[in-house]
Design an enzyme around this catalytic site. Structure first.
Site, PDB file in Angstrom:
ATOM      1  N   SER A 162       2.751  -2.155   4.708  1.00 26.46           N
ATOM      2  CA  SER A 162       1.719  -1.216   5.151  1.00 26.46           C
ATOM      3  C   SER A 162       0.992  -1.811   6.359  1.00 26.46           C
ATOM      4  O   SER A 162       0.432  -2.900   6.269  1.00 26.46           O
ATOM      5  CB  SER A 162       0.723  -0.927   4.035  1.00 26.46           C
ATOM      6  N   ARG A 169      -8.116  -5.707  -0.236  1.00 24.78           N
ATOM      7  CA  ARG A 169      -7.547  -6.583   0.799  1.00 24.78           C
ATOM      8  C   ARG A 169      -8.521  -7.676   1.253  1.00 24.78           C
ATOM      9  O   ARG A 169      -8.526  -8.066   2.418  1.00 24.78           O
ATOM     10  CB  ARG A 169      -7.061  -5.756   1.995  1.00 24.78           C
ATOM     11  N   GLU A 173      -4.000  -3.775   8.781  1.00 25.70           N
ATOM     12  CA  GLU A 173      -3.888  -4.698   7.654  1.00 25.70           C
ATOM     13  C   GLU A 173      -3.167  -5.962   8.110  1.00 25.70           C
ATOM     14  O   GLU A 173      -3.370  -7.045   7.582  1.00 25.70           O
ATOM     15  CB  GLU A 173      -3.111  -4.026   6.515  1.00 25.70           C
TER      16      GLU A 173
END
Length: 303
Positions: free
Chosen positions: A226, A176, A296
């Site tokens: 997510s 990420r 996230e």
């Protein structure tokens, strides 16, 4: 509204592509968020560069968005310029095993073109609800595949207004993250390198992943996918489930009972509801397991 600034914006981007006090709930997959002072949809890379330069000169905050799939905007909105790179900059070209896609191209559209040309390697991204631009910034991935596996090079705009091409070996892609996010670059275009494959097999993999998503993810509700990053050695969803938080609610926000890694908008949720739910979930998991969950989802505006 700052009329002088607005006039300068209109000198760069046609007035039809500028909206004032535009509700961000219309542009995020969470379906929440207050108004952006200016919502601008540039039609080409030069306009993005000029808008960014104008904002820096006038000291007005700006933020680049794609499909709004990993974004939580405050209920108070954003007092600045939202630059959306999506529908207007979504050209996809295929040459041999190479796909060139502008930053606004949806991952699902790129995957469909790969299938059409019998190219394999991008099946993992078919169901991710984002754009190429966002995917390169955060090294998007799913079901064992990541953008770093397929990217050949990315064309970016630097904060200083320069256009650079960054090759695969210099993208510094991790979980990420990428050099693009760390240095505040804006993706303009990406070149993806795939392999020749069998159309039937490619479609079978895409169908399998689609069915797995439908069966395991709460796709019927607005969400940002997510919600938390995967902690090293753990799965965020399992930690949340094992903390007894399946179905846990704050206002209209809920931890999905179908997949605890998702925070969903059950209806009429506010950004404040979602933010508070994320905070409480993180605190409860840390209290139970000593593991700190990091979001996230990106927050934008005042919380």
């Amino acid at each position: 509204m700052n009329h002088t600034f607005y006039q300068k914006l209109k000198n760069i981007v046609s007035e039809e592509y500028i909206m004032l006090d535009e509700p961000m709930k219309n542009h995020t997959t969470f379906r929440v968020g207050g108004p952006a002072s200016y919502f601008v949809m540039p039609q080409e890379a030069g306009e993005i560069r000029e808008v960014a330069a104008l904002c820096r000169r006038e000291e007005i905050p700006y933020y680049i968005v794609g499909n709004g799939s990993n974004l939580l905007v405050s209920d108070q909105g954003y007092r600045g310029v939202i630059v959306q790179i999506c529908r207007s900059m979504s050209r996809i070209e295929v040459e041999g095993t190479i796909i060139r896609a502008q930053a606004g191209a949806l991952l699902s559209a790129v995957a469909a073109r790969a299938l059409e040309h019998e190219l394999t390697g991008f099946e993992f991204a078919a169901g991710i609800p984002g754009t190429i631009g966002g995917a390169t910034v955060m090294n998007a991935g799913a079901y064992g595949g990541e953008m770093k596996d397929v990217l050949k090079k990315v064309t970016v705009l630097t904060p200083e207004g320069k256009i650079l091409e960054i090759g695969r070996e210099d993208l510094e892609m991790g979980y990420r993250t990428s050099v693009i996010s760390r240095k505040g670059y804006v993706t303009l275009e990406a070149e993806i390198e795939l392999e020749k494959g069998d159309r039937t097999q490619i479609r079978a993999v895409m169908d399998d992943l689609k069915n797995r998503r439908i069966s395991k993810q709460p796709l019927e509700y607005p969400s940002a996918g997510s919600t938390f990053k995967r902690p090293e050695g753990y799965f965020a969803g399992k930690l949340i489930q094992d903390s007894g938080l399946a179905g846990f609610c704050v206002g209209g926000a809920q931890v999905s009972e179908k997949h605890c890694g998702f925070v969903i908008n059950k209806g009429q949720a506010t950004a404040a509801d979602i933010s508070e739910l994320m905070r409480q979930v993180s605190d409860k998991v840390e209290e139970r397991f000593g593991v700190k969950l990091e979001p996230e989802v990106k927050r934008l505006g005042e919380f």
